[in-house]
Every structure is written in C-alpha cells, then in structure tokens.
Design a protein around this motif. Sequence first.
Motif, PDB file in Angstrom:
ATOM      1  N   LEU A 273     -12.791 -31.498   8.442  1.00 24.96           N
ATOM      2  CA  LEU A 273     -12.731 -30.221   7.597  1.00 24.96           C
ATOM      3  C   LEU A 273     -11.284 -29.587   8.015  1.00 24.96           C
ATOM      4  N   PHE A 274     -10.916 -30.142   9.139  1.00 28.13           N
ATOM      5  CA  PHE A 274      -9.540 -29.497   9.564  1.00 28.13           C
ATOM      6  C   PHE A 274      -8.260 -30.352   9.067  1.00 28.13           C
ATOM      7  N   ASP A 275      -8.575 -31.518   8.560  1.00 33.06           N
ATOM      8  CA  ASP A 275      -7.411 -32.454   8.166  1.00 33.06           C
ATOM      9  C   ASP A 275      -6.476 -31.654   7.629  1.00 33.06           C
ATOM     10  N   GLY A 276      -5.083 -31.953   7.848  1.00 37.77           N
ATOM     11  CA  GLY A 276      -3.978 -31.376   7.341  1.00 37.77           C
ATOM     12  C   GLY A 276      -3.756 -30.083   8.002  1.00 37.77           C
ATOM     13  N   ILE A 277      -4.237 -29.894   9.021  1.00 37.73           N
ATOM     14  CA  ILE A 277      -3.962 -28.272   9.801  1.00 37.73           C
ATOM     15  C   ILE A 277      -2.845 -28.364  10.776  1.00 37.73           C
ATOM     16  N   GLY A 278      -2.435 -29.913  11.138  1.00 35.38           N
ATOM     17  CA  GLY A 278      -1.162 -29.894  12.002  1.00 35.38           C
ATOM     18  C   GLY A 278      -1.581 -29.821  13.614  1.00 35.38           C
ATOM     19  N   PRO A 279      -0.615 -29.356  14.344  1.00 38.93           N
ATOM     20  CA  PRO A 279      -0.839 -29.207  15.802  1.00 38.93           C
ATOM     21  C   PRO A 279      -1.803 -28.280  16.183  1.00 38.93           C
ATOM     22  N   ALA A 280      -2.791 -28.558  16.942  1.00 39.81           N
ATOM     23  CA  ALA A 280      -4.098 -27.509  17.372  1.00 39.81           C
ATOM     24  C   ALA A 280      -4.493 -27.864  18.546  1.00 39.81           C
TER      25      ALA A 280
ATOM     26  N   PHE B 248      -4.982 -23.191   5.256  1.00 40.30           N
ATOM     27  CA  PHE B 248      -4.194 -23.379   6.605  1.00 40.30           C
ATOM     28  C   PHE B 248      -2.805 -23.269   6.729  1.00 40.30           C
ATOM     29  N   GLY B 249      -2.232 -23.132   5.347  1.00 38.15           N
ATOM     30  CA  GLY B 249      -0.735 -23.005   5.322  1.00 38.15           C
ATOM     31  C   GLY B 249      -0.672 -21.423   5.644  1.00 38.15           C
ATOM     32  N   ARG B 250      -1.247 -20.302   5.112  1.00 39.67           N
ATOM     33  CA  ARG B 250      -1.109 -18.994   5.455  1.00 39.67           C
ATOM     34  C   ARG B 250      -1.369 -18.497   6.920  1.00 39.67           C
ATOM     35  N   LEU B 251      -2.330 -19.494   7.383  1.00 37.34           N
ATOM     36  CA  LEU B 251      -2.729 -19.075   8.839  1.00 37.34           C
ATOM     37  C   LEU B 251      -1.550 -19.700   9.888  1.00 37.34           C
ATOM     38  N   ASP B 252      -0.898 -20.691   9.524  1.00 34.75           N
ATOM     39  CA  ASP B 252       0.217 -21.451  10.251  1.00 34.75           C
ATOM     40  C   ASP B 252       1.178 -20.189  10.955  1.00 34.75           C
ATOM     41  N   GLY B 253       1.438 -20.224  12.056  1.00 26.27           N
ATOM     42  CA  GLY B 253       2.245 -19.326  12.536  1.00 26.27           C
ATOM     43  C   GLY B 253       1.863 -17.816  12.802  1.00 26.27           C
ATOM     44  N   ARG B 254       0.571 -17.602  12.748  1.00 29.65           N
ATOM     45  CA  ARG B 254       0.006 -16.250  12.605  1.00 29.65           C
ATOM     46  C   ARG B 254      -0.575 -15.889  13.990  1.00 29.65           C
ATOM     47  N   GLY B 255      -0.158 -16.688  14.886  1.00 28.34           N
ATOM     48  CA  GLY B 255      -0.953 -16.177  16.275  1.00 28.34           C
ATOM     49  C   GLY B 255      -2.086 -17.163  16.376  1.00 28.34           C
ATOM     50  N   GLN B 256      -3.103 -16.828  17.220  1.00 27.42           N
ATOM     51  CA  GLN B 256      -4.004 -17.515  17.625  1.00 27.42           C
ATOM     52  C   GLN B 256      -5.149 -17.549  16.513  1.00 27.42           C
ATOM     53  N   VAL B 257      -5.379 -18.444  16.272  1.00 26.25           N
ATOM     54  CA  VAL B 257      -6.813 -18.533  15.097  1.00 26.25           C
ATOM     55  C   VAL B 257      -7.689 -19.462  15.756  1.00 26.25           C
ATOM     56  N   TRP B 258      -8.885 -18.936  15.918  1.00 21.67           N
ATOM     57  CA  TRP B 258     -10.077 -19.738  16.204  1.00 21.67           C
ATOM     58  C   TRP B 258     -11.121 -20.135  15.013  1.00 21.67           C
TER      59      TRP B 258
ATOM     60  N   ASN C 245       1.450  -5.604  -3.272  1.00 18.37           N
ATOM     61  CA  ASN C 245       2.733  -6.196  -3.059  1.00 18.37           C
ATOM     62  C   ASN C 245       2.574  -7.624  -2.699  1.00 18.37           C
ATOM     63  N   ALA C 246       1.384  -8.195  -2.364  1.00 17.92           N
ATOM     64  CA  ALA C 246       1.232  -9.485  -1.973  1.00 17.92           C
ATOM     65  C   ALA C 246       1.486 -10.540  -3.170  1.00 17.92           C
ATOM     66  N   PRO C 247       1.805 -11.617  -2.896  1.00 21.73           N
ATOM     67  CA  PRO C 247       2.135 -12.707  -3.841  1.00 21.73           C
ATOM     68  C   PRO C 247       0.936 -13.248  -4.592  1.00 21.73           C
ATOM     69  N   ASP C 248       0.845 -13.652  -5.735  1.00 16.59           N
ATOM     70  CA  ASP C 248      -0.143 -14.057  -6.350  1.00 16.59           C
ATOM     71  C   ASP C 248      -0.502 -15.812  -5.857  1.00 16.59           C
ATOM     72  N   ASP C 249      -1.472 -16.246  -5.444  1.00 16.64           N
ATOM     73  CA  ASP C 249      -1.918 -17.526  -4.933  1.00 16.64           C
ATOM     74  C   ASP C 249      -3.265 -17.684  -5.249  1.00 16.64           C
ATOM     75  N   GLU C 250      -3.764 -18.764  -4.396  1.00 13.71           N
ATOM     76  CA  GLU C 250      -5.047 -19.075  -4.536  1.00 13.71           C
ATOM     77  C   GLU C 250      -6.148 -18.146  -3.988  1.00 13.71           C
ATOM     78  N   PHE C 251      -5.558 -17.220  -3.219  1.00 12.87           N
ATOM     79  CA  PHE C 251      -6.510 -16.066  -2.709  1.00 12.87           C
ATOM     80  C   PHE C 251      -6.581 -15.007  -3.577  1.00 12.87           C
TER      81      PHE C 251
ATOM     82  N   VAL D  44      -8.125 -27.367  -2.373  1.00 10.67           N
ATOM     83  CA  VAL D  44      -6.727 -26.606  -2.770  1.00 10.67           C
ATOM     84  C   VAL D  44      -6.721 -25.361  -1.874  1.00 10.67           C
ATOM     85  N   ARG D  45      -7.938 -24.536  -1.804  1.00  9.41           N
ATOM     86  CA  ARG D  45      -7.834 -23.434  -0.948  1.00  9.41           C
ATOM     87  C   ARG D  45      -7.959 -23.385   0.292  1.00  9.41           C
ATOM     88  N   ARG D  46      -8.388 -24.555   0.612  1.00  3.00           N
ATOM     89  CA  ARG D  46      -8.438 -24.845   2.187  1.00  3.00           C
ATOM     90  C   ARG D  46      -7.142 -25.071   2.849  1.00  3.00           C
ATOM     91  N   ALA D  47      -6.290 -25.901   1.813  1.00  6.57           N
ATOM     92  CA  ALA D  47      -5.112 -26.410   2.304  1.00  6.57           C
ATOM     93  C   ALA D  47      -4.251 -24.958   2.376  1.00  6.57           C
TER      94      ALA D  47
END
Length: 351
Positions: free
Chosen positions: A331-338, A313-323, A204-210, A307-310
């Motif tokens: 390589l972390f450009d565009g990831i936002g607050p961290a 980052f979008g899919r990980l945002d708001g998922r809790g703590q990510v190391w 049931n997952a949406p189709d995206d870059e992954f 493209v997949r990197r961005a």
Amino acid sequence: MPVSRIALTNFRSYASATVEPGPGFILLFGENGAGKTNLLEAVSLLAPGRGLRGAPLAEMARASGGVGFAVAVRLGDIDLGTGTQAAAPERRQVRVNGAPASVNSLSEWLSVLWLTPAMDRLFTGSAGDRRRFLDRLVLALEPGHAHHSTRYDAAMRARNKLLADERPDESWLSSLEAAMAEHGVEIGRARQSTVAFLEERLANAPDDEFARASIELTGWNGGDLAASLRANRPRDAAAGRATEGPHRQDLAVAHRAKQMPAAQSSTGEQKALLLGLVLAHADLVTDRRGDPPILLLDEVAAHLDPVRRAALFGRLDGRGQVWMTATEESLFDGIGPASRYRVTPGAISAS
C-alpha cells in the motif's frame, strides 16, 4: 523537529521497543492487532492530552508490566519523556532534558497532528468530537490554548457542582463565573482566529483530488460571558450544566465546490475533505511556527483509491516527518525513500 529516537517501556503491547527513524516518511506495516497504532499513540503523547485514542492512562500500561509505562523521545538535542507510575496510574509525568515539566509545556517543543479511522465519522458525529478536533488544530498554533481550556473546564465543573446546592455561595459562584469568562474569551478568540486563517488557506488552495472544505465556527459567539452565566443560573441549575459558553461551539464543515454540508457528502468525499483540511492546517502550522508538524496517519492509504493514494503521497512528500500505517507494505508503493518497519506483536524490526 523530527523524532530521531523513540523508546517504549511497558507501553501497550510493548515490553520494550526502540525505533530510530529518519526525518521523512516512517512506514509501519503488519497484521491487524500487531501494535502499529500503539506506536502512533506513543508518538501522539508528545502533545498535551490523552493521545490519539483519548484513552485513560491506566489502559496504556502493559497489563503484565505492573510499573506504569514510559515513552522516551529524542528531538535534535532535546530529550522528552512521559509516562506514569504504578502508584499513580492516572497521573501523567513529563520530563524535558531530565527536569520535571508540565504536560501542557509539550506543545512548546513541537506540534503533532493525527488522523485515525475513528475520525472518519467526524462530520456525522457529535459537536464535542468536532470541538476536540478543532482544539487540537488550535493547540498546534497557540500552545497557551491548553492552559485556558484546562482552567475553563475546571471552573465550569466546580460551578455545576455548586449550582446543585440549595443555597450556593454567591461570592464563590461569581468567582467561578469570572474565571470561566476570563478563560472562555481566550478559548473563543483562539478558535475563531484558527478557523479564520484556515478558511483563508482552504479558499486559496488549488483544486486537486482532495475536495476543499469550507469551515466556520458556530454556537457561542462571545459577549459578556460572566453576565450571561449570572443571568442563566436558574436555567443552568435545572439543566445541571452551563448552557452558554465556548463549550457549546461547533465546527461547521461543508464541501466547498458543492456547497453541501460535509455530513451529507459521500463517505469518500468526507475522507477527502478531512484529509484536505488536515493538510491545509499542516501548511498553516509550518508557516506560523517555522517547522512542520509531525503527522500520524493511521491506515489512511487503505481507504483511498490508487489515484488519491498517489496524490496523497505527493502532497506529503517534503512536509517533515510523517508516520503511516498499513496492513500491507504494498500500500506504500510509489512513496519513495522512507524508514520502513515491520510490526509484529510486541516487536518492531527495520525492513
């Protein structure tokens, strides 16, 4: 719960180090060999087992320390500690709020999932590697899985040893086979349940870059294990191992859209399938446990196109703590607050 403080003593390349990260992204960057993965490994010891490297405990102690190692963590108002002493370098000790606890009890407090460069070969590697990967997924949902796995393995080793005798004790054999059956059934049930729930989530997952994976559990499918073990004694004695049981299961993974085994997919597709699988599982853990797991992603950004990197980052945002680790901060450009840290040999400094 996110890690709010972690302190290392005589662990790997660190004589002493303390990090107080925030609840979201924790970004570690530095040259190869600086010690970034060592810090992730310390966090991975918040779960049962030998951590993300699966290394002997004695190897985790700093060579010049001579007194074992310690990892101390703060989770909300809970203090967790684990480590070893020089007198018993392969005996791992755990403390919860200062009181002794079992290693398996760690999974009651939080779940930890990880991806490392070595796991890029998961789909082309051995069935044992995939079972260990699957068991890590199961453990995040069912903490009791570690108990059943430990007891099953112990009974199986004892049975293998007993079968090597010319005249093994029949009653002892039956007792060991009963223990294998008792715990083996629970192992199989927990794995099948996790695979079924995760397969539904992936479908049931949406189709995206992954690319979406499809998964199923193959190999041993239950039944009367005690009776099978008894009937297989001559064959198992000749083989020197148990030839039937949950230790013979495998996780079959395929590219859902192409209906192609993951092992036959391209290197990039395999990486995307693995990432999609872990992210789907993280969602499942969040739904089932009420808290997101801690994610440890070692050098994952370096192996993705922009493209997949961005998208990651979008899919990980708001998922809790990510190391996450990388050799370059860019390589972390565009990831936002961290929470950002520069890692140099033996030292970690906020950036």
